[in-house]
Design a protein around this motif. Sequence first.
Motif, mmCIF file in Angstrom:
data_model
loop_
_atom_site.group_PDB
_atom_site.id
_atom_site.type_symbol
_atom_site.label_atom_id
_atom_site.label_comp_id
_atom_site.label_asym_id
_atom_site.label_seq_id
_atom_site.Cartn_x
_atom_site.Cartn_y
_atom_site.Cartn_z
ATOM 1 N N LEU A 92 87.621 -130.507 19.320
ATOM 2 C CA LEU A 92 87.926 -130.858 20.709
ATOM 3 C C LEU A 92 89.422 -131.004 20.924
ATOM 4 O O LEU A 92 89.979 -130.535 21.905
ATOM 5 C CB LEU A 92 87.227 -132.166 21.082
ATOM 6 C CG LEU A 92 85.740 -132.070 21.367
ATOM 7 C CD1 LEU A 92 85.161 -133.453 21.557
ATOM 8 C CD2 LEU A 92 85.492 -131.244 22.604
ATOM 9 N N SER A 93 90.071 -131.658 19.973
ATOM 10 C CA SER A 93 91.510 -131.877 20.136
ATOM 11 C C SER A 93 92.287 -130.624 19.814
ATOM 12 O O SER A 93 93.387 -130.442 20.288
ATOM 13 C CB SER A 93 91.967 -133.036 19.256
ATOM 14 O OG SER A 93 91.668 -132.747 17.921
ATOM 15 N N VAL A 96 81.066 -135.176 13.115
ATOM 16 C CA VAL A 96 81.929 -135.981 13.979
ATOM 17 C C VAL A 96 83.393 -135.634 13.745
ATOM 18 O O VAL A 96 84.160 -135.401 14.681
ATOM 19 C CB VAL A 96 81.677 -137.490 13.751
ATOM 20 C CG1 VAL A 96 82.665 -138.319 14.544
ATOM 21 C CG2 VAL A 96 80.268 -137.840 14.144
ATOM 22 N N TRP A 97 83.766 -135.551 12.484
ATOM 23 C CA TRP A 97 85.156 -135.226 12.165
ATOM 24 C C TRP A 97 85.516 -133.840 12.706
ATOM 25 O O TRP A 97 86.514 -133.664 13.393
ATOM 26 C CB TRP A 97 85.352 -135.285 10.655
ATOM 27 C CG TRP A 97 86.742 -134.966 10.245
ATOM 28 C CD1 TRP A 97 87.811 -135.805 10.246
ATOM 29 C CD2 TRP A 97 87.214 -133.707 9.756
ATOM 30 N NE1 TRP A 97 88.920 -135.138 9.799
ATOM 31 C CE2 TRP A 97 88.584 -133.843 9.499
ATOM 32 C CE3 TRP A 97 86.613 -132.470 9.538
ATOM 33 C CZ2 TRP A 97 89.362 -132.811 9.010
ATOM 34 C CZ3 TRP A 97 87.385 -131.432 9.054
ATOM 35 C CH2 TRP A 97 88.751 -131.609 8.785
ATOM 36 N N THR A 135 74.368 -137.974 5.401
ATOM 37 C CA THR A 135 75.621 -138.708 5.585
ATOM 38 C C THR A 135 76.799 -137.748 5.667
ATOM 39 O O THR A 135 77.651 -137.848 6.563
ATOM 40 C CB THR A 135 75.827 -139.693 4.413
ATOM 41 O OG1 THR A 135 74.710 -140.571 4.381
ATOM 42 C CG2 THR A 135 77.098 -140.493 4.586
ATOM 43 N N VAL A 175 76.739 -135.857 8.979
ATOM 44 C CA VAL A 175 77.193 -136.647 10.130
ATOM 45 C C VAL A 175 78.711 -136.749 10.121
ATOM 46 O O VAL A 175 79.377 -136.553 11.147
ATOM 47 C CB VAL A 175 76.549 -138.056 10.101
ATOM 48 C CG1 VAL A 175 77.264 -138.996 11.058
ATOM 49 C CG2 VAL A 175 75.081 -137.965 10.459
ATOM 50 N N ILE A 176 79.273 -137.038 8.959
ATOM 51 C CA ILE A 176 80.733 -137.169 8.870
ATOM 52 C C ILE A 176 81.410 -135.847 9.230
ATOM 53 O O ILE A 176 82.355 -135.813 10.017
ATOM 54 C CB ILE A 176 81.140 -137.637 7.462
ATOM 55 C CG1 ILE A 176 80.679 -139.086 7.248
ATOM 56 C CG2 ILE A 176 82.640 -137.527 7.261
ATOM 57 C CD1 ILE A 176 80.877 -139.596 5.837
ATOM 58 N N VAL A 190 85.636 -133.835 16.607
ATOM 59 C CA VAL A 190 86.863 -134.398 17.181
ATOM 60 C C VAL A 190 88.036 -133.447 16.962
ATOM 61 O O VAL A 190 88.849 -133.211 17.863
ATOM 62 C CB VAL A 190 87.153 -135.785 16.566
ATOM 63 C CG1 VAL A 190 88.509 -136.303 17.019
ATOM 64 C CG2 VAL A 190 86.071 -136.764 16.966
ATOM 65 N N MET A 191 88.109 -132.887 15.762
ATOM 66 C CA MET A 191 89.198 -131.956 15.479
ATOM 67 C C MET A 191 89.101 -130.732 16.383
ATOM 68 O O MET A 191 90.105 -130.243 16.893
ATOM 69 C CB MET A 191 89.150 -131.513 14.017
ATOM 70 C CG MET A 191 89.542 -132.589 13.034
ATOM 71 S SD MET A 191 91.206 -133.188 13.304
ATOM 72 C CE MET A 191 92.143 -131.852 12.589
ATOM 73 N N PHE A 193 92.957 -135.335 25.218
ATOM 74 C CA PHE A 193 93.555 -136.207 24.219
ATOM 75 C C PHE A 193 95.061 -136.087 24.311
ATOM 76 O O PHE A 193 95.587 -135.068 24.722
ATOM 77 C CB PHE A 193 93.121 -135.800 22.811
ATOM 78 C CG PHE A 193 91.652 -135.929 22.593
ATOM 79 C CD1 PHE A 193 90.945 -136.947 23.193
ATOM 80 C CD2 PHE A 193 90.977 -135.041 21.793
ATOM 81 C CE1 PHE A 193 89.591 -137.080 22.992
ATOM 82 C CE2 PHE A 193 89.633 -135.165 21.586
ATOM 83 C CZ PHE A 193 88.933 -136.182 22.189
ATOM 84 N N LEU A 215 86.405 -132.746 -0.363
ATOM 85 C CA LEU A 215 87.618 -133.540 -0.179
ATOM 86 C C LEU A 215 88.813 -132.848 -0.817
ATOM 87 O O LEU A 215 89.889 -132.754 -0.214
ATOM 88 C CB LEU A 215 87.430 -134.938 -0.787
ATOM 89 C CG LEU A 215 86.558 -135.894 0.032
ATOM 90 C CD1 LEU A 215 86.250 -137.139 -0.777
ATOM 91 C CD2 LEU A 215 87.249 -136.284 1.321
#
Lengths: 215, 873, 303
Positions: B66-67, B59-60, B52, B55-56, B63-64, B74, B122
């Motif tokens: 890529l942007s 993906v997180w 888990t 995966v988080i 996206v970060m 974006f 976190l």
Amino acid sequence: MLTLARWQLRQVNYLNWVMVACVVIWSMFTSELISFIHGATMASAIFVHAALIVLILGSSSTSGAGFIYSQGFSRDQIWCSQALALLISAAMPCVAFLLTVGTGLRALLQEAMGSPWFPLLGNSELSELKWMLLAYAAVFSTFGYIWIRARQPSKDAAAGWMVAVAQIAFFIYCWTWMRFAPPWLCNVLVGTALLLIATTTLALWKFHQNVEVQA
Amino acid sequence: MFILSILLGIVAFSVWCIPFALPVWFFNKSNARWVPASTKRDPIVVRHEVATILVILLVWGGVMSLSGFGTAQFSVKFLDDGLSETIRSYYRWATVVGVSLALIGLVIAWRYSTTFAVAGLLALGLGGGAALQSLVSDQQTWEWKQQHSHDETENSERRPTTIRFQLVDNIEGADLWINGVHLGKTPYETTDIELFSKVKPWEHDERREAEKMGGDERVVYHTPQGQMLTQWGWCPLHLHGVQDSSNLYYRVELNGVSGYSHVSSQESVGPSNSPDWVRLMTLDTVFPAWETSIEELLDRARMNNYEVDAEWWDAFESYGSFASQRLNGALREEPQLKQLLMRRAERKVQLDSVIDAASAWRVLMEIEAQVSQAHEYHSESDMGLAVDFLVPFLDEEQLVNYALIAMKRWPRADLGSTMWTTTGFGTYGTAGTNHGTFGGSGHGDEVGAWPIAHAVWRLDQRLDAASRPTLAQGDLNGSLETWIDPTTDNLVERRIVPELIKLSRENSNAVRYAGVLGGSAYERFVVRHNWREPATDPFNGNVRIGVSEVYMNGWFHKLVRLDSPLGTEFRRQQKDRLLDIARDAFDENSIMVGSIPDGVEYLFLDSGNAGNRPSLAMQFWPKFDGMMHAVPEHSRQEALRESWTYLARMWPESTEEMFAKSFADAAENSDYIYVPNFPDDFPASEQFKILSGVIESEEQRVSKLPDDPEEQRYDGPKHRAQRGLSQLKERLFELPCIESAELLVTEMTADPKHSWRGRLQGFLAYDREHEDLLRLITNTGGAELQKQIIPALETHPIPSRRELLRKLALHEELRNLDTSLEDSVVEEARAAEARLKALETKPLTEMHLTELVAPQSNDDQSEETDGDAASAE
Amino acid sequence: MEPVVIAAGLGRDYGTQTILQGVNLSVPKGSVCALLGRNGVGKTTLLKLLSSLIQPTHGTCTILGDSTWPKTVTTLAKTGVVIDGFEPPLVARVKHLLELGAAASPSFDRKRADELLKSRNINPARFWTELSKGQKRWCLLVTALCRKCDVLLLDEPADGLDPQSRVDLYQMVRREANETGMTALIATHIISDIERVADRLAILHEKSILLESDLDTLRDELWVIICDAAPAAADLPASAEVLHQTTGNLTEIWIRQHESGDVPSVSGELERRKPTVEELFRALTGKPSTEVAPDPTPETVGS
């Protein structure tokens, strides 16, 4: 099984009816567009409702949980009944939404009240149903995991909380991105969210078979 | 500060830790009550939790990444290009640390505790993020201070700043001089310290001496298109932010041909305050030989009535972006050149294959595909014109159905920047004159939606024109909605607009586009919003009116702009509020802008269609006139310009007398008044009518004025009035209409000493719209005038002018009929015609620029050569 | 009779604290076993372990031949459990309990359940919150009993019940055991009641089973001998097991005679008598067992 599900449902029915009333009133009278992605109202309400239901049904540390687990049912029977009760609990506000929006009652009332969006929108807001169900699934699985994980006969009980925090943070992250991300990224995010929901639910079921009842 | 930011980061980290540490402590403590100390974690639990988290993180982080670092399209970019190397290094280290921590976290989750892994990730992620932002913010402040104190710092203390000189289009191999010192070939890179060690600033006299050495022919250059570059042989070089940069002048030569330079433009590239930070000086230089060749190609097109073939395009495009820029620039003055764009469109998408709806649809799809790939679309471009061409052929239902699909495919498409005008919809695509380039981030293949949106808009216009609805008559005392008539909706308004409004939930541009299309759904949507609430600030969708701090409720703004019965009725009902807004919007600041503020365009919407009622503009005119009358004397010229613009917009409801009175008022109260220009789109014949009326009125006024006393011979009221009158007449002659041409020719014929006889050639050389004048002079003008028009006929050889030239050169009949046609005219005309003939027969292969020097910014036509030679001949 | 409830080396830790350790228990089919122990000794934990609510840390427990954890649904369906503190939620009605019982066990005797509730004036339509403590306990017991289980695990069943209900309850349990072969394990403090119905006794003390025996046999074998002085170990018969011994002016020796026949007289013996179960319980659990407690290994403690 149905008797057991009814037993579970009975514990949260009053919450469900409150939620149904809220959904009916809100969906009929709000002049704002009903949008899960662009508005926090629906997401917040679902979050509270779903979290409370899971709190009541999912916890295995209560006197009620101890009772039901000692009544001769297997762990799987109990889990299935809980899942059914959760499903029905999620379905009730959804059906209420379906009835108010899908039948055009909202459109009629809003048009009479001079809303700019009606009759134009008709029942197109029904598409929000899929987000409602997704939100319920997300909260059910995430919060359900907290209780199940906490009652695993193993160390690191707070892991449920931590995984939930991470998942909720991720879901909020997805929710924020959905507002302006290109469709392909939205699909990736929704796909990942579904994957997490599915795996967590599967884990819930698996771990529930070993859950201890500590009332 | 650096230490402080680290401490702040640590504090932030600690604070962030608390909410994560608490549940860990609490749960583990409560858990300890019942979980046996010896119990291990279930391997399945571990696998699930690690997966888990993985995966988080994936993906997180994806996206970060890529942007932040990639080229994903974006709208939000994590790292912008202007960051300094130091800050970039922070981000790089943060990335490395983040990835390492994530890996450590996963190992901890796997081997020891998910709780501590996630809590740690976190806490470190959020705390570290806060610390990083604090650090970056601190660094940015420091850099800003360093940058702004640069000029005050001593040379020895400064870090050298890299300066790169390059020609427009990044042409290589041109020799660069600065203040008489030959520095090298472009692109030339140096540092400010090195530059000033070679180059000494010039005093003004030194520059003048240098220009004399260079020769006058370099000082002024008339471009073929009629522009006169009145720059110096040595062009000032503005190196902002570099010490001692004043009194620097530059010159460029390419293959021994001197370039004619405009101002230089400067931009900074790369991260500031780092070795990679470069001041990029783009020297905007023109090479006449190339310009001449491009213009010759355009003349070939003009001679052929703008019909060109593939061979012509091959030659034209060999000049790369020079040619494109020239064509785009010329389009503004010569709309016929759009035909060239059409031919280019034909080359790209086989426009000539369009014979029916099916073929038109095929081409539209091809346009959509090309546009999506190019990330570029503009209604005035070749592709835009192609869409205009296609729309009449397209099956309406098919287009509408596809548009609905496109809306689902690109729900958040920008739908282009639109320019709204009172008369409709100006252009579609990006605002501005250049073809919009959307290759940057944020748009992606959504640009493919634009040609579809453009086609739908054109279809809507066609359908509206085909069945213009009669004016709906609503209930004067009832709801505004009674003025909405759904029965007049066309196909687009019926099917597309409602969907656009639905789409506006997630795409605010959709409402604007729906407003362009109009229809009952849009009107009902707008009128039902809260337009009553007054606006006091620029928030909540309010619209700023003009340049003052005057705001209008956004929905109110949409309603007052409606060009429909509802709009008219709304403006009638809201008259007082609208007049108040107009009063607030016009002030001295708005006058200086020189145009009617966009927000008060509503004043002019009902001119001519408000029945017997005077329009809002007419009702507001006395107030407006009074306001203009009250402006201080130094703003009188601007007030007159504003008044005439206002009256022109109100035309024909306004009258010549109103123009005349406005002019007289200004002239009486000011030392010197120029006759204002009319708006570009105001018809010349109407201008003639108005100016004639004003002249007549001024003549009467002048005649009534007493003679000026001797001491005020040159600045008395009568003299000023006569000067104004003279200006008015000049302006009258300049109008490109038959009335003006006839008047001018008559006057010039009658008066051998007429002032225009001396300036006719210069006037015609650069003003392309005087076909009537040219025709009249050709036929009846007399030798002196005929000679003056020959350059105009030659420099703009469209068929009609060429006909006139041939008439002057070849037609014996004309010569026999018109005895004034002198031999010298014929000779000059024949010579001109011969030159044109030579140009016409010149093989296009010889007009190629085969040695174009590395126009790197233009991919499709560039042809890399050895880089030294550039010749047009 | 074959044992249907078996604990073998059963143990359970809570954190670093050991609650049960090496518990060995064997309850034959059709018997009613009283599980005695002081407060907090782990009776409820033992019942939770037996009913699969929690997982053993050590050892195994077997119910009806099923030694898995958690037990299979077949085993669970045949096991009636009433744990002290486990109650239905507030929104439940009495009839819902009966429905639940019927859902859990196909052999649930609804008619009998209704009769039993009626006998205590409990309307099935009443909400759980409307019942008294005794009524609640009665409902739970009725639900468990009417399931016709093979094994019944009761935790403090008489808590809150009036004397008549206690008698009725134990009579019903006894009758079920006699008639259907149901096996019951009843954890309680009220020894006088259970003594009348139980045929076996297990005393839980200091984390494990201190004594487990058939009650009649125990009564036969158990003697208390009062002496004026503590006898030497050699004076005691070889077949006698000293369970407990007190000191003072007079010495009390609790002897369990494993062989048939009377215990021979001991030097200094003044008096001998048969103790009650309650006396035995108090004697065995009243002081730290380390003084005289037998070795808690199965060989010593087992019956």
